[in-house]
Design a protein around this motif. Structure first.
Motif, PDB file in Angstrom:
ATOM      1  N   ARG A   8      83.711 106.298 100.143  1.00 48.13           N
ATOM      2  CA  ARG A   8      83.787 107.241  99.034  1.00 48.13           C
ATOM      3  C   ARG A   8      83.089 106.704  97.780  1.00 48.13           C
ATOM      4  NH1 ARG A   8      86.889 111.581  97.866  1.00 48.13           N
ATOM      5  NH2 ARG A   8      88.113 111.273  99.767  1.00 48.13           N
ATOM      6  N   THR A   9      83.227 105.414  97.510  1.00 49.13           N
ATOM      7  CA  THR A   9      82.603 104.851  96.302  1.00 49.13           C
ATOM      8  C   THR A   9      81.106 105.094  96.296  1.00 49.13           C
ATOM      9  OG1 THR A   9      84.299 103.149  96.079  1.00 49.13           O
ATOM     10  CG2 THR A   9      82.192 102.730  95.008  1.00 49.13           C
ATOM     11  N   LEU A  10      80.461 104.840  97.424  1.00 51.14           N
ATOM     12  CA  LEU A  10      79.018 105.029  97.499  1.00 51.14           C
ATOM     13  C   LEU A  10      78.653 106.508  97.592  1.00 51.14           C
ATOM     14  CD1 LEU A  10      76.387 103.508  97.491  1.00 51.14           C
ATOM     15  CD2 LEU A  10      76.585 103.197  99.957  1.00 51.14           C
ATOM     16  N   LEU A  11      79.457 107.293  98.284  1.00 48.74           N
ATOM     17  CA  LEU A  11      79.195 108.730  98.372  1.00 48.74           C
ATOM     18  C   LEU A  11      79.311 109.400  97.008  1.00 48.74           C
ATOM     19  CD1 LEU A  11      81.116 109.516 101.680  1.00 48.74           C
ATOM     20  CD2 LEU A  11      78.639 109.620 101.355  1.00 48.74           C
ATOM     21  N   ASP A  12      80.255 108.939  96.174  1.00 49.35           N
ATOM     22  CA  ASP A  12      80.426 109.518  94.848  1.00 49.35           C
ATOM     23  C   ASP A  12      79.247 109.233  93.929  1.00 49.35           C
ATOM     24  OD1 ASP A  12      82.852 110.674  95.429  1.00 49.35           O
ATOM     25  OD2 ASP A  12      84.056 109.073  94.535  1.00 49.35           O
ATOM     26  N   ALA A  13      78.415 108.248  94.304  1.00 55.74           N
ATOM     27  CA  ALA A  13      77.265 107.894  93.475  1.00 55.74           C
ATOM     28  C   ALA A  13      76.054 108.773  93.761  1.00 55.74           C
ATOM     29  CB  ALA A  13      76.892 106.424  93.695  1.00 55.74           C
ATOM     30  N   ALA A  14      76.190 109.747  94.651  1.00 52.66           N
ATOM     31  CA  ALA A  14      75.043 110.552  95.079  1.00 52.66           C
ATOM     32  C   ALA A  14      75.352 112.044  94.996  1.00 52.66           C
ATOM     33  CB  ALA A  14      74.652 110.186  96.507  1.00 52.66           C
ATOM     34  N   GLU A  15      74.289 112.825  94.856  1.00 55.23           N
ATOM     35  CA  GLU A  15      74.425 114.278  94.842  1.00 55.23           C
ATOM     36  C   GLU A  15      74.682 114.833  96.234  1.00 55.23           C
ATOM     37  OE1 GLU A  15      70.674 115.349  93.266  1.00 55.23           O
ATOM     38  OE2 GLU A  15      71.194 114.906  91.183  1.00 55.23           O
ATOM     39  N   ARG A  20      79.700  87.986 102.731  1.00 57.40           N
ATOM     40  CA  ARG A  20      80.152  88.889 101.666  1.00 57.40           C
ATOM     41  C   ARG A  20      79.486  88.574 100.321  1.00 57.40           C
ATOM     42  NH1 ARG A  20      86.568  88.769 103.172  1.00 57.40           N
ATOM     43  NH2 ARG A  20      86.794  90.790 102.162  1.00 57.40           N
ATOM     44  N   GLU A  21      78.308  87.933 100.384  1.00 55.77           N
ATOM     45  CA  GLU A  21      77.506  87.672  99.187  1.00 55.77           C
ATOM     46  C   GLU A  21      76.537  88.842  98.978  1.00 55.77           C
ATOM     47  OE1 GLU A  21      77.160  85.130  96.998  1.00 55.77           O
ATOM     48  OE2 GLU A  21      78.373  83.501  97.843  1.00 55.77           O
ATOM     49  N   PRO A  22      76.383  89.330  97.754  1.00 56.20           N
ATOM     50  CA  PRO A  22      75.635  90.579  97.538  1.00 56.20           C
ATOM     51  C   PRO A  22      74.169  90.402  97.131  1.00 56.20           C
ATOM     52  CG  PRO A  22      76.882  90.061  95.578  1.00 56.20           C
ATOM     53  CD  PRO A  22      77.193  88.969  96.571  1.00 56.20           C
ATOM     54  N   ARG A  55      84.323  99.360 100.924  1.00 56.47           N
ATOM     55  CA  ARG A  55      84.757  99.114  99.554  1.00 56.47           C
ATOM     56  C   ARG A  55      83.855  98.103  98.856  1.00 56.47           C
ATOM     57  NH1 ARG A  55      89.500  96.995 100.630  1.00 56.47           N
ATOM     58  NH2 ARG A  55      88.890  94.818 100.328  1.00 56.47           N
ATOM     59  N   GLU A  56      83.602  96.978  99.526  1.00 54.18           N
ATOM     60  CA  GLU A  56      82.870  95.892  98.876  1.00 54.18           C
ATOM     61  C   GLU A  56      81.392  96.218  98.702  1.00 54.18           C
ATOM     62  OE1 GLU A  56      83.792  92.517 101.288  1.00 54.18           O
ATOM     63  OE2 GLU A  56      85.949  92.687 100.891  1.00 54.18           O
ATOM     64  N   VAL A  57      80.758  96.707  99.760  1.00 56.98           N
ATOM     65  CA  VAL A  57      79.340  97.058  99.658  1.00 56.98           C
ATOM     66  C   VAL A  57      79.163  98.193  98.656  1.00 56.98           C
ATOM     67  CG1 VAL A  57      77.369  98.010 100.909  1.00 56.98           C
ATOM     68  CG2 VAL A  57      78.758  96.210 101.952  1.00 56.98           C
ATOM     69  N   GLY A  58      80.047  99.187  98.723  1.00 61.01           N
ATOM     70  CA  GLY A  58      79.944 100.312  97.801  1.00 61.01           C
ATOM     71  C   GLY A  58      80.059  99.878  96.349  1.00 61.01           C
ATOM     72  N   ILE A  59      80.965  98.963  96.061  1.00 66.43           N
ATOM     73  CA  ILE A  59      81.138  98.492  94.684  1.00 66.43           C
ATOM     74  C   ILE A  59      79.899  97.744  94.207  1.00 66.43           C
ATOM     75  CG2 ILE A  59      82.390  96.807  93.276  1.00 66.43           C
ATOM     76  CD1 ILE A  59      84.936  97.705  94.750  1.00 66.43           C
ATOM     77  N   HIS A  60      79.333  96.885  95.057  1.00 69.09           N
ATOM     78  CA  HIS A  60      78.153  96.142  94.630  1.00 69.09           C
ATOM     79  C   HIS A  60      76.951  97.060  94.423  1.00 69.09           C
ATOM     80  CE1 HIS A  60      79.721  92.108  94.682  1.00 69.09           C
ATOM     81  NE2 HIS A  60      80.164  92.226  95.914  1.00 69.09           N
ATOM     82  N   VAL A  61      76.774  98.033  95.307  1.00 72.92           N
ATOM     83  CA  VAL A  61      75.649  98.958  95.136  1.00 72.92           C
ATOM     84  C   VAL A  61      75.810  99.755  93.851  1.00 72.92           C
ATOM     85  CG1 VAL A  61      74.505 101.005  96.058  1.00 72.92           C
ATOM     86  CG2 VAL A  61      75.100  99.118  97.593  1.00 72.92           C
ATOM     87  N   THR A  62      76.995 100.296  93.611  1.00 66.59           N
ATOM     88  CA  THR A  62      77.183 101.100  92.399  1.00 66.59           C
ATOM     89  C   THR A  62      77.114 100.236  91.146  1.00 66.59           C
ATOM     90  OG1 THR A  62      79.597 100.970  92.733  1.00 66.59           O
ATOM     91  CG2 THR A  62      78.464 102.940  93.530  1.00 66.59           C
TER      92      THR A  62
END
Length: 824
Positions: A40-47, A358-360, A402-409
């Protein structure tokens, strides 16, 4: 983020069928909902969003006969499939041969797939997200058994032995033709006629398949459509010893024939993964006509960054490949994508856990990339792909989402909004047009891109790219003022040379790399060097005046290995006005003549390897460069592998381009524990007035020295040792750090930059710098800032205005500086 327009156009989640342990409607719906919830975190960052389904290996499209109740084999395995056909160039250990990922797996039907596609769209609608679903075609043997590729139609499979590069992984050759086949297919109910092009067959089959099952687009994987040897530095037109330019015309026409045939029969959008390399390396290795493919309207978007970085630790080729592909966009493309290799649904490795731990760094580094538009504005990636959301065991781990989505956003929050300090002026058009006009030039882009890759691996912070098509208008916009333009010699047409000369005359810096032997008069005049009739290659003695890396126990190696056939020829450059002998390393020469900064020599003969020519208010830098590797003798299988130069014994030519930047006030070097220690692969981009430093330190015993034209950068919430005008850092494996403070002072010592609570209430940000001794401090505050408050040890101070109007400057600061500002 919900209060503003999402920064991404689309989030693309890639998934195999392994998480779907049953295909009843309830299970399908529950599993798709779980995927959407976890990301959801990454999906919320897109149209919008899309889901790319990795079903089999593409054979489900090739085999499709039009009956939804037919069964199909799918990628329900862990390990290498089709090993009986010997497609890997080696015999796989029995423990690596494909086995089902769990007990009880079985073939599924096309009707099952259609329900899954419909379910994905329905769940997307539940979330209020416009949702597309993509189908995949992979040309290789790895993912699932393929009777089509290895039993019925092995004639379409390209093997390394076919082109003299030894046995390597066998993949479908996109421009192959099919033997006749009486089996009915959806688009060929009477069978395949002899000589049918693979482009026509795939196009017609995919059109029927995508339509029947409700898909929205087709993804071509692993270099398909570009190279049959997408993972190799060798290919159809380069065998490691010779560039086979006599094949170029045929290869170009056959490749374009594939794209014409595919597009003539397939109306769905096509996305591509591309090769592991750059556009220029693809030209040399396979004579790939990417310009014509782009301009032909065959692609929805350019290839993204390759996932090869974590597999071979070459993040330089990931960055250079990415930028080369997006310098120019395909006709009609709205943007380009960043792709992150989070999980592997086919093999043992699960990168987020066992490669990255888990390093970004492989999120922040490529997300610092931006391309410059003709109006001088920049375009960062507009889409994000995640390969994949499931593991090889079918696990959907919410921690990964969760983790990948947070780092991307988080990276998107500080996305590039202006050209970085260095801008790669990439001759996408010139490289391809030169190949078409004179195929003997294909070794030039191949070398220049490999050299540029080596400079990134040596620490050149290059992450902004500009196509030569857009150089003139971008310069006219003023957006490139003060930037260092990094340009291959292969770009130096008369028009480009004129633009670069004007940039230098106006106070900018131009860094040119590569051989001048094929460059015209305008290019040589720009650099200020001449070309001798004879050159040097092999093991040469390097002498340089440039500051660079340091290592204990003596200096770094001074022997430079120049492999001529990999480096666009021998080193032939000399100072103007000299004969065929030694260059004249004068402190200053006549107008238009370069000053020598580095030479190579052997047996009393010298050639220029690096130089600078003052030009108006700016300067033109040049470095010859050498290929970062040689080729080993063929092994028992006939494979000729590339071998990187040993930096313990041989000088790194790539580091010289980075060292040249010190002439322009941008200094990057490393304090190495040994000559072979790892160096930072990093990026510097601009956002809201600040510099952002992002990157990867493969060896955390290495220290990095940094200086900018405005002073030594103090990275937010860190400490550094200031010495000799540079800040020395011991950085972690991954870093993504803001810089709004730059310092110059005569005194060495510890400098600390800390985020502090903003005060009073209407202030938004606060920074405190300690350890200053009679320092000149430049503050890079947001252009749209409101009130700013400054004090030194509690005493308010008034700044002097920066001449450029973009910063706040303080002089003679001793003590602790506190800065508060109001964001608007």
């Amino acid at each position: 983020m919900s209060a503003v327009r999402p920064p991404l156009r689309r989030t693309n989640l890639e998934v195999s069928l392994k998480p779907f342990d049953a295909f009843d409607q309830a299970t399908l719906t529950a599993t798709v909902r779980r995927i959407f919830d976890q990301w959801r975190t990454l999906l919320d960052a897109a149209e919008e969003c899309s889901v790319l389904l990795w079903i089999s290996d593409g054979s489900e499209i090739l085999d499709w006969a039009g009956d939804l109740d037919d069964t199909l084999e799918w990628a329900r395995f862990i390990g290498f499939s089709n090993t009986d056909a010997q497609p890997y160039g080696e015999t796989k250990d029995p423990e690596r041969v494909a086995v089902p990922y769990r007990e009880g797996t079985a073939p599924i039907t096309y009707r099952d797939l259609g329900r899954l596609v419909a379910t994905v769209k329905a769940v997307g609608a539940e979330h209020g997200r416009p949702t597309r679903v993509g189908a995949t075609f992979d040309p290789g043997p790895e993912f699932a058994p393929s009777d089509f590729k290895f039993a019925r139609h092995p004639e379409v499979v390209a093997r390394g032995e076919d082109v003299g590069i030894g046995p390597i992984i066998a993949m479908v050759r996109h421009f192959s033709t099919l033997h006749g086949d009486d089996r009915p297919y959806a688009a060929f109910p009477d069978g395949i006629p002899q000589g049918t092009s693979f482009g026509e067959f795939l196009g017609r089959q995919a059109q029927d398949y995508l339509t029947a099952l409700g898909f929205d687009y087709l993804w071509l994987s692993n270099g398909f459509g570009f190279s049959s040897y997408a993972w190799s530095e060798l290919g159809e037109s380069f065998d490691g010893v010779r560039f086979r330019s006599e094949r170029t015309a045929e290869l170009r026409e056959r490749a374009l024939g594939f794209w014409r045939d595919l597009s003539a029969h397939l109306t769905f959008p096509v996305q591509v993964r591309g090769t592991n390399h750059t556009a220029g390396i693809d030209i040399g290795a396979d004579s790939v006509p990417a310009l014509e493919v782009y301009e032909g309207g065959h692609l929805e978007s350019p290839p993204p960054n390759s996932p090869w970085g974590p597999l071979n630790e070459d993040f330089g080729i990931e960055m250079s490949g990415y930028m080369s592909r997006v310098a120019l966009l395909p006709a009609g493309a709205e943007g380009y994508r960043f792709r992150f290799y989070a999980n592997d649904p086919w093999f043992w490795q699960q990168p987020w856990w066992d490669f990255y731990h888990r390093e970004p760094f492989d999120i922040y580094l490529p997300l610092a990339v931006a391309r410059v538009r003709p109006d001088g504005t920049v375009q960062p990636p507009t889409e994000v792909n995640v390969l994949s959301v499931d593991t090889a065991r079918g696990v959907l781990d919410e921690r990964c989402g969760r983790e990948v989505g947070i780092h991307v956003t988080t990276a998107l929050e500080s996305a590039p909004d202006a050209p970085g300090p260095l801008v790669w002026v990439y001759p996408f058009r010139e490289y391809h047009e030169a190949m078409a006009a004179d195929p003997t030039t294909i070794d030039g882009p191949h070398f220049e891109d490999w050299y540029l890759t080596s400079t990134i691996n040596a620490g050149l912070p290059l992450n902004t790219v500009l196509a030569t098509d857009d150089l003139g208008p971008a310069l006219a916009s003023g957006a490139l003022a003060g930037r260092i333009l990094v340009v291959p010699a292969g770009a130096l047409t008369d028009d480009v040379a004129a633009h670069l000369g004007a940039h230098a005359e106006a106070g900018g810096t131009v860094l040119i790399y590569g051989s001048l032997a094929r460059t015209g008069a305008a290019g040589r005049d720009l650099v200020g060097l001449a070309v001798a009739r004879t050159g040097l290659d092999g093991d040469l003695e390097l002498h340089t005046e440039l500051p660079g890396d340091s290592a204990p126990g003596g200096g770094l190696p001074s022997t430079l290995r120049h492999v001529a056939h990999l480096s666009a020829g021998p080193v032939t450059e000399v100072v103007r006005g000299t004969d065929d002998g030694a260059p004249r390393p004068a402190a200053a020469g006549p107008a238009g003549v370069a000053r020598v900064l580095a030479t190579v020599s052997r047996d009393g003969t010298e050639r220029v390897f690096a130089s600078v020519r003052p030009a108006g208010e700016g300067s033109v830098l040049w470095v010859r460069g050498s290929s970062p590797f040689a080729y080993a003798e063929p092994d028992a299988r006939g494979v000729r592998a590339h071998v990187p130069h040993d930096r313990i014994r041989l000088a790194d030519a790539g580091a010289l381009a980075r060292d040249l930047l010190a002439v322009a006030g941008l200094h990057v070097s490393h304090e190495l524990r040994t000559a072979g220690s790892g160096r930072a692969v990093h990026a510097i981009h601009r956002h809201d007035g600040a510099y952002w430093f992002s990157g990867y330190l493969p060896d955390t015993t290495t220290r990095i020295r940094l200086a900018m034209p405005e002073g030594a950068p103090l990275l937010q919430h860190t400490e550094c040792w200031y010495d000799g005008g540079a800040a020395v850092y011991q950085l972690p494996k991954s870093f993504h750090l803001e810089c709004r403070v730059l310092v110059r002072q005569a005194t060495a010592g510890l400098l600390r930059c800390r985020e502090v609570a903003p005060f009073p209430m209407h202030m938004s940000r606060g920074t405190r710098v300690s350890g200053l001794v009679d320092a000149a401090v430049t503050l890079l505050l947001p252009p749209s800032r409101g009130e700013v408050r400054l004090d030194v040890d509690g005493v308010p101070v008034v700044p002097a205005a920066d001449p450029a109007g973009h910063a706040v400057v303080l002089e003679h600061v001793t003590g602790t500086l506190t800065v508060m500002w109001e964001e608007r």
